[in-house]
Scaffold this motif. Structure first.
Motif, PDB file in Angstrom:
ATOM      1  N   PHE A  79       1.575  46.198 115.469  1.00 47.44           N
ATOM      2  CA  PHE A  79       1.353  45.159 114.468  1.00 47.44           C
ATOM      3  C   PHE A  79       0.290  44.215 115.002  1.00 47.44           C
ATOM      4  N   THR A  80      -0.683  43.863 114.145  1.00 48.90           N
ATOM      5  CA  THR A  80      -1.730  42.917 114.520  1.00 48.90           C
ATOM      6  C   THR A  80      -1.374  41.542 113.965  1.00 48.90           C
ATOM      7  N   PHE A  81      -1.348  40.553 114.847  1.00 51.99           N
ATOM      8  CA  PHE A  81      -0.957  39.196 114.487  1.00 51.99           C
ATOM      9  C   PHE A  81      -2.193  38.398 114.085  1.00 51.99           C
ATOM     10  N   THR A  82      -2.311  38.106 112.789  1.00 55.83           N
ATOM     11  CA  THR A  82      -3.482  37.409 112.268  1.00 55.83           C
ATOM     12  C   THR A  82      -3.225  35.925 112.022  1.00 55.83           C
ATOM     13  N   ASP A  83      -1.960  35.506 112.038  1.00 56.83           N
ATOM     14  CA  ASP A  83      -1.606  34.112 111.797  1.00 56.83           C
ATOM     15  C   ASP A  83      -0.858  33.542 112.993  1.00 56.83           C
ATOM     16  N   ALA A  84      -1.178  32.282 113.331  1.00 58.85           N
ATOM     17  CA  ALA A  84      -0.464  31.593 114.408  1.00 58.85           C
ATOM     18  C   ALA A  84       0.982  31.344 113.988  1.00 58.85           C
ATOM     19  N   GLY A  85       1.853  31.263 114.978  1.00 62.53           N
ATOM     20  CA  GLY A  85       3.258  30.970 114.706  1.00 62.53           C
ATOM     21  C   GLY A  85       4.172  31.711 115.663  1.00 62.53           C
ATOM     22  N   ASP A  86       5.462  31.485 115.499  1.00 63.46           N
ATOM     23  CA  ASP A  86       6.488  32.144 116.300  1.00 63.46           C
ATOM     24  C   ASP A  86       7.099  33.265 115.478  1.00 63.46           C
ATOM     25  N   TYR A  87       7.140  34.451 116.052  1.00 65.54           N
ATOM     26  CA  TYR A  87       7.664  35.632 115.377  1.00 65.54           C
ATOM     27  C   TYR A  87       8.883  36.137 116.154  1.00 65.54           C
ATOM     28  N   LYS A  88      10.068  35.773 115.690  1.00 63.53           N
ATOM     29  CA  LYS A  88      11.290  36.312 116.281  1.00 63.53           C
ATOM     30  C   LYS A  88      11.487  37.709 115.727  1.00 63.53           C
TER      31      LYS A  88
END
Length: 107
Positions: free
Chosen positions: A82-91
């Motif tokens: 998975f490519t993370f394009t948005d900042a934030g916390d991903y549980k």
């Protein structure tokens, strides 16, 4: 600049190796699933980073972040990216074994 003696250098290296949090640049990163654990359990990455989970257990697992991403059931040596394009916390967790959890922190 202060020079580290052997003992302090050894402690610094040990602390770096045992640290449960890994920080990365916008490169690809890997998380291994082994013995019912996501390793590392937490990653700090930059936007644009692709994380690939690999199941090294001999039983199936999944990788699920509610509302963000969901893998198919991963058999031994299967991968999910998975490519993370948005900042934030991903549980995230394994839907087959909900006690298995992890966190991706995207800066």
């Amino acid at each position: 600049m202060k020079m580290l003696n052997r003992r302090d250098f050894g402690l610094a290296v040990t602390a770096a190796i045992l640290s449960p949090v890994t920080t990365a640049r916008a490169d690809d990163m890997d998380v291994h699933i082994d013995n019912f654990v996501f390793q590392p359990a937490e990653l700090k990455i930059r936007t644009g980073t692709t994380v690939t989970w690999t199941n090294r257990d001999d039983i199936p697992h999944t990788v699920v972040s509610v509302g963000k991403f969901r893998s198919k059931t991963l058999d031994t040596n299967d991968k999910f990216s998975f490519t993370f394009t948005d900042a934030g916390d991903y549980k995230y967790f394994c839907s087959l074994h909900p006690h298995m959890t992890g966190m991706i922190k995207v800066e």
